[in-house]
Write a protein that holds these residues in place. Sequence first.
Motif, PDB file in Angstrom:
ATOM      1  N   LEU A 186      21.742  50.740 -13.742  1.00  0.00           N
ATOM      2  CA  LEU A 186      22.249  50.642 -15.106  1.00  0.00           C
ATOM      3  C   LEU A 186      22.145  51.989 -15.816  1.00  0.00           C
ATOM      4  O   LEU A 186      22.802  52.226 -16.823  1.00  0.00           O
ATOM      5  CB  LEU A 186      21.478  49.572 -15.902  1.00  0.00           C
ATOM      6  N   ILE A 187      21.303  52.859 -15.287  1.00  0.00           N
ATOM      7  CA  ILE A 187      21.219  54.219 -15.842  1.00  0.00           C
ATOM      8  C   ILE A 187      22.166  55.106 -15.051  1.00  0.00           C
ATOM      9  O   ILE A 187      22.021  55.265 -13.837  1.00  0.00           O
ATOM     10  CB  ILE A 187      19.767  54.739 -15.754  1.00  0.00           C
ATOM     11  N   PRO A 188      23.176  55.653 -15.732  1.00  0.00           N
ATOM     12  CA  PRO A 188      24.265  56.331 -15.001  1.00  0.00           C
ATOM     13  C   PRO A 188      23.811  57.553 -14.204  1.00  0.00           C
ATOM     14  O   PRO A 188      24.429  57.878 -13.194  1.00  0.00           O
ATOM     15  CB  PRO A 188      25.228  56.774 -16.111  1.00  0.00           C
ATOM     16  N   HIS A 190      13.233  64.405  -9.713  1.00  0.00           N
ATOM     17  CA  HIS A 190      13.005  63.674  -8.466  1.00  0.00           C
ATOM     18  C   HIS A 190      11.912  62.636  -8.713  1.00  0.00           C
ATOM     19  O   HIS A 190      10.727  62.939  -8.633  1.00  0.00           O
ATOM     20  CB  HIS A 190      12.571  64.672  -7.383  1.00  0.00           C
ATOM     21  N   ALA A 191      12.297  61.404  -9.073  1.00  0.00           N
ATOM     22  CA  ALA A 191      11.334  60.426  -9.572  1.00  0.00           C
ATOM     23  C   ALA A 191      10.629  59.649  -8.463  1.00  0.00           C
ATOM     24  O   ALA A 191       9.503  59.208  -8.635  1.00  0.00           O
ATOM     25  CB  ALA A 191      12.018  59.453 -10.537  1.00  0.00           C
ATOM     26  N   LEU A 192      11.303  59.468  -7.311  1.00  0.00           N
ATOM     27  CA  LEU A 192      10.659  58.776  -6.186  1.00  0.00           C
ATOM     28  C   LEU A 192      10.894  59.600  -4.919  1.00  0.00           C
ATOM     29  O   LEU A 192      12.023  60.014  -4.645  1.00  0.00           O
ATOM     30  CB  LEU A 192      11.240  57.374  -6.009  1.00  0.00           C
ATOM     31  N   GLY A 195      -0.891  52.994 -10.562  1.00  0.00           N
ATOM     32  CA  GLY A 195      -0.724  54.439 -10.699  1.00  0.00           C
ATOM     33  C   GLY A 195      -0.609  54.797 -12.172  1.00  0.00           C
ATOM     34  O   GLY A 195      -0.307  53.938 -12.991  1.00  0.00           O
ATOM     35  N   PRO A 196      -0.860  56.066 -12.495  1.00  0.00           N
ATOM     36  CA  PRO A 196      -0.802  56.467 -13.908  1.00  0.00           C
ATOM     37  C   PRO A 196       0.614  56.366 -14.458  1.00  0.00           C
ATOM     38  O   PRO A 196       1.564  56.307 -13.689  1.00  0.00           O
ATOM     39  CB  PRO A 196      -1.267  57.935 -13.867  1.00  0.00           C
ATOM     40  N   SER A 197       0.784  56.338 -15.795  1.00  0.00           N
ATOM     41  CA  SER A 197       2.137  56.151 -16.317  1.00  0.00           C
ATOM     42  C   SER A 197       2.988  57.372 -16.026  1.00  0.00           C
ATOM     43  O   SER A 197       2.492  58.503 -15.938  1.00  0.00           O
ATOM     44  CB  SER A 197       2.138  55.811 -17.800  1.00  0.00           C
ATOM     45  N   GLY A 198       4.258  57.106 -15.789  1.00  0.00           N
ATOM     46  CA  GLY A 198       5.200  58.160 -15.461  1.00  0.00           C
ATOM     47  C   GLY A 198       5.244  58.482 -13.981  1.00  0.00           C
ATOM     48  O   GLY A 198       5.943  59.402 -13.571  1.00  0.00           O
ATOM     49  N   CYS A 199       4.509  57.722 -13.150  1.00  0.00           N
ATOM     50  CA  CYS A 199       4.468  58.062 -11.729  1.00  0.00           C
ATOM     51  C   CYS A 199       5.593  57.381 -10.949  1.00  0.00           C
ATOM     52  O   CYS A 199       5.726  57.610  -9.753  1.00  0.00           O
ATOM     53  CB  CYS A 199       3.124  57.671 -11.121  1.00  0.00           C
ATOM     54  N   GLY A 200       6.405  56.567 -11.621  1.00  0.00           N
ATOM     55  CA  GLY A 200       7.564  55.986 -10.944  1.00  0.00           C
ATOM     56  C   GLY A 200       7.444  54.519 -10.572  1.00  0.00           C
ATOM     57  O   GLY A 200       8.279  54.004  -9.847  1.00  0.00           O
ATOM     58  N   LYS A 201       6.433  53.826 -11.127  1.00  0.00           N
ATOM     59  CA  LYS A 201       6.239  52.416 -10.775  1.00  0.00           C
ATOM     60  C   LYS A 201       7.437  51.563 -11.195  1.00  0.00           C
ATOM     61  O   LYS A 201       7.986  50.808 -10.390  1.00  0.00           O
ATOM     62  CB  LYS A 201       4.965  51.867 -11.439  1.00  0.00           C
ATOM     63  N   SER A 202       7.823  51.709 -12.464  1.00  0.00           N
ATOM     64  CA  SER A 202       8.944  50.898 -12.954  1.00  0.00           C
ATOM     65  C   SER A 202      10.225  51.264 -12.229  1.00  0.00           C
ATOM     66  O   SER A 202      11.023  50.388 -11.875  1.00  0.00           O
ATOM     67  CB  SER A 202       9.149  51.109 -14.451  1.00  0.00           C
ATOM     68  N   THR A 203      10.427  52.529 -12.013  1.00  0.00           N
ATOM     69  CA  THR A 203      11.629  52.985 -11.312  1.00  0.00           C
ATOM     70  C   THR A 203      11.698  52.340  -9.930  1.00  0.00           C
ATOM     71  O   THR A 203      12.746  51.847  -9.515  1.00  0.00           O
ATOM     72  CB  THR A 203      11.611  54.515 -11.169  1.00  0.00           C
ATOM     73  N   PHE A 204      10.572  52.318  -9.229  1.00  0.00           N
ATOM     74  CA  PHE A 204      10.558  51.720  -7.896  1.00  0.00           C
ATOM     75  C   PHE A 204      10.872  50.226  -7.973  1.00  0.00           C
ATOM     76  O   PHE A 204      11.699  49.707  -7.213  1.00  0.00           O
ATOM     77  CB  PHE A 204       9.208  51.931  -7.214  1.00  0.00           C
ATOM     78  N   TRP A 225      16.624  60.094  -7.857  1.00  0.00           N
ATOM     79  CA  TRP A 225      16.670  61.168  -8.862  1.00  0.00           C
ATOM     80  C   TRP A 225      17.267  60.648 -10.168  1.00  0.00           C
ATOM     81  O   TRP A 225      18.241  59.886 -10.150  1.00  0.00           O
ATOM     82  CB  TRP A 225      17.560  62.309  -8.388  1.00  0.00           C
ATOM     83  N   TYR A 226      16.688  61.062 -11.288  1.00  0.00           N
ATOM     84  CA  TYR A 226      17.373  60.948 -12.580  1.00  0.00           C
ATOM     85  C   TYR A 226      17.892  62.349 -12.861  1.00  0.00           C
ATOM     86  O   TYR A 226      17.088  63.246 -13.160  1.00  0.00           O
ATOM     87  CB  TYR A 226      16.406  60.588 -13.707  1.00  0.00           C
ATOM     88  N   ASP A 227      19.206  62.551 -12.752  1.00  0.00           N
ATOM     89  CA  ASP A 227      19.756  63.911 -12.815  1.00  0.00           C
ATOM     90  C   ASP A 227      18.982  64.818 -11.865  1.00  0.00           C
ATOM     91  O   ASP A 227      19.046  64.630 -10.664  1.00  0.00           O
ATOM     92  CB  ASP A 227      19.718  64.470 -14.251  1.00  0.00           C
TER      93      ASP A 227
HETATM   94  N1  LIG Z   1      16.179  56.582 -17.903  1.00  0.00           N
HETATM   95  C1  LIG Z   1      15.541  57.676 -17.446  1.00  0.00           C
HETATM   96  N2  LIG Z   1      16.150  58.878 -17.471  1.00  0.00           N
HETATM   97  C2  LIG Z   1      15.514  59.977 -17.025  1.00  0.00           C
HETATM   98  N3  LIG Z   1      14.275  59.976 -16.512  1.00  0.00           N
HETATM   99  C3  LIG Z   1      13.615  58.815 -16.469  1.00  0.00           C
HETATM  100  C4  LIG Z   1      14.218  57.596 -16.929  1.00  0.00           C
HETATM  101  N4  LIG Z   1      13.323  56.594 -16.766  1.00  0.00           N
HETATM  102  C5  LIG Z   1      12.219  57.167 -16.217  1.00  0.00           C
HETATM  103  N5  LIG Z   1      12.383  58.498 -16.038  1.00  0.00           N
HETATM  104  C6  LIG Z   1      11.407  59.431 -15.464  1.00  0.00           C
HETATM  105  O1  LIG Z   1      11.027  58.975 -14.205  1.00  0.00           O
HETATM  106  C7  LIG Z   1       9.634  59.060 -14.031  1.00  0.00           C
HETATM  107  C8  LIG Z   1       9.048  57.709 -13.688  1.00  0.00           C
HETATM  108  O2  LIG Z   1       9.186  56.830 -14.762  1.00  0.00           O
HETATM  109  P1  LIG Z   1       8.758  55.312 -14.694  1.00  0.00           P
HETATM  110  O3  LIG Z   1       9.299  54.724 -13.458  1.00  0.00           O
HETATM  111  O4  LIG Z   1       9.140  54.653 -15.960  1.00  0.00           O
HETATM  112  O5  LIG Z   1       7.162  55.435 -14.583  1.00  0.00           O
HETATM  113  P2  LIG Z   1       6.035  54.321 -14.749  1.00  0.00           P
HETATM  114  O6  LIG Z   1       6.678  52.979 -14.823  1.00  0.00           O
HETATM  115  O7  LIG Z   1       5.160  54.503 -13.576  1.00  0.00           O
HETATM  116  O8  LIG Z   1       5.296  54.647 -16.006  1.00  0.00           O
HETATM  117  C9  LIG Z   1       9.074  59.630 -15.319  1.00  0.00           C
HETATM  118  O9  LIG Z   1       8.838  61.005 -15.120  1.00  0.00           O
HETATM  119  C10 LIG Z   1      10.156  59.431 -16.321  1.00  0.00           C
HETATM  120  O10 LIG Z   1      10.183  60.488 -17.245  1.00  0.00           O
END
Ligand SMILES: Nc1ncnc2c1ncn2[C@@H]1O[C@H](COP(=O)(O)OP(=O)(O)O)[C@@H](O)[C@H]1O
Lengths: 279, 294
Positions: free
Chosen positions: A84-86, A46-48, A65-74, A41-43
């Motif tokens: 690093l993100i509090p 629910h990102a993943l 996957g489309p952008s914003g789907c959580g690839k980078s987060t994963f 979760w980011y706050d």
């Molecule tokens: N630093 C952050 N703070 C809050 N929400 C974030 C942050 N980074 C990403 N998100 C949210 O998490 C979701 C997934 O983001 P991200 O992993 O960057 O997607 P992708 O890499 O697939 O484009 C998005 O809805 C984005 O808005």
Amino acid sequence: MTQTIAKKNESVKHLPRLTTVSNDRLSKQKVVYQVEGFNLWYDETHALKDIELSVYDREITAIIGPSGCGKSTFLKSLNRMVELIPSVKTSGDISYQGNRILDKHFKVEQLRTKVGMVFQKPNPFPKSIYENIAYGPKIHGIKNKKILNQIVERSLRDAYLWDEVKDRLNENAYGLSGGQQQRLCIARALAIEPEVILMDEPTSALDPVSTSKIEELIQELKSKYSIVIVTHNMQQAARISDRTAFFLNGEIIEFDLTESLFSNPSDQRTEDYITGRFG
Amino acid sequence: MKYIDSSLVEKRMNKRILKNNLSKILFLLATLFGLVVLVILIMRVLIEGLKWVNFDFLTGKLSTNAEQAGIMGAILGSLWLMLVVIVCTMIIGVGAAIYLELYAKKGKLNSLIQTNIANLAGVPSIVYGILGMTLFVRALDLGNIVLAGGLTLSLLVLPIVIVAAQEALRSVPNSLSEASYGMGATKWQTIKRIILPAALPGILTGAILALSRAIGETAPLVVIGIPALIIPFPGSIFDKFTTLPMQIYYWTLDSSLVAEYANLAAATIIVLLILLFMLNATAIFIRNKYQQRF
Ligand SMILES: Nc1ncnc2c1ncn2[C@@H]1O[C@H](COP(=O)(O)OP(=O)(O)O)[C@@H](O)[C@H]1O
Ligand SMILES: [Mg+2]
């Protein structure tokens, strides 16, 4: 429109990727990462959601996957860079070589010396080419000049950059072209002798020539490293990866051998995505 | 049909062009005003003082006799003061900036501290003089030596240095520290090897500009109590001292008694201006030469 879709499908299907023999090999592959019931979760976002995925040794695992789907987060969860993100909170399990990396007592520095990372935008340090590569070994305590020289040369050779930069090792890395900078970043990641390399859309900021150079490089690296690569270029995933995970809205819709996923997707949403109907 | 009547447009044309030219002249005048005042100021100082700036004046000791007076003592005093200020502000100011920018949680407390630092930068310098007087001269019983003056001026410019250093640290892109963390570097290694070097030009520029503010200050030193006639040269930070602006102050104060004191003050202003000019030039040089474009 329908024509382009057909074409896309065709190019995907005709890739002579995995034979039955290698299929056999793949099923016996050693697991490097085991992700089980992982949530993030980011706050309140629910990102993943309930991620289940295995990364296998000496394979290229693509995440699409489309952008914003959580690839980078994963991807950033795999080396705990998300922390690093509090506002980030997680639940579930990620094991790396059998160690539960989300445990409080697990040393992230230790993990990150085994798991290198390459970012979307080339991010060399504002230092010389040499110092960029030597940075990793130096922070891990290597001071011997001879050893550092050898590491720098080997890493640059492995990233196919040596011939282009061997006469200008002391020049600032910012003088390199975008594609060269990205290969420098790959070389920098290789210099810490990792087992896994995580790549977040490593070619999205590059021109087609640099892109194909880096794709070739990634395939070379497979013999020594396990690679997890995020891409929103499906052709790229099909061309270079062994397995593909399709993410949508923070969930894994499908995770399979790349060939099966692209030629015979089991979920309608996967099919829609890879045939270009959305995303 | 046409909405715009071209004959009317024609008629208004000259007036519009006239207004256009007038506005340009107005803005030019605003700029010239500052420039003219500066030129008059410098002309006056040069006319009064230039003849008096010579080797004997620069290297001589202070004296009540205008013909024999020199400002070596004040130059040395100012230099010693600079040393104390630069060391204090670099250590404390950069330390505080690193903590606030890179360690502290971004919460209510942090923004309260931020606001206070910004406010402290606006507190009149004489108030810092009173603080320095009670704290360093009396409570720590240092007396009116270089160290006490330097610490007082450090307090005065610390907020400026902290804010400048924070901005410099903030301007280092996250992607660089991410790259460093990604290779298993600790936070301190990342700060020491990546963030600080990249921020250093910005930090130095801010520190030097703060320094040039500090060495031009008089009010806090007046409060601390710098005597009018200090004859021996200060040899360390524990000696009594005077500074260039203090000397300008005393000579101007007494110029009604001895007319030549006005010339001495003007000559000292020239020396101080040259010193300030060199400091600012150094800051600009560092900024242009070493500032990274990310
Ligand atoms: N630093 C952050 N703070 C809050 N929400 C974030 C942050 N980074 C990403 N998100 C949210 O998490 C979701 C997934 O983001 P991200 O992993 O960057 O997607 P992708 O890499 O697939 O484009 C998005 O809805 C984005 O808005
Ligand atoms: Mg992304």
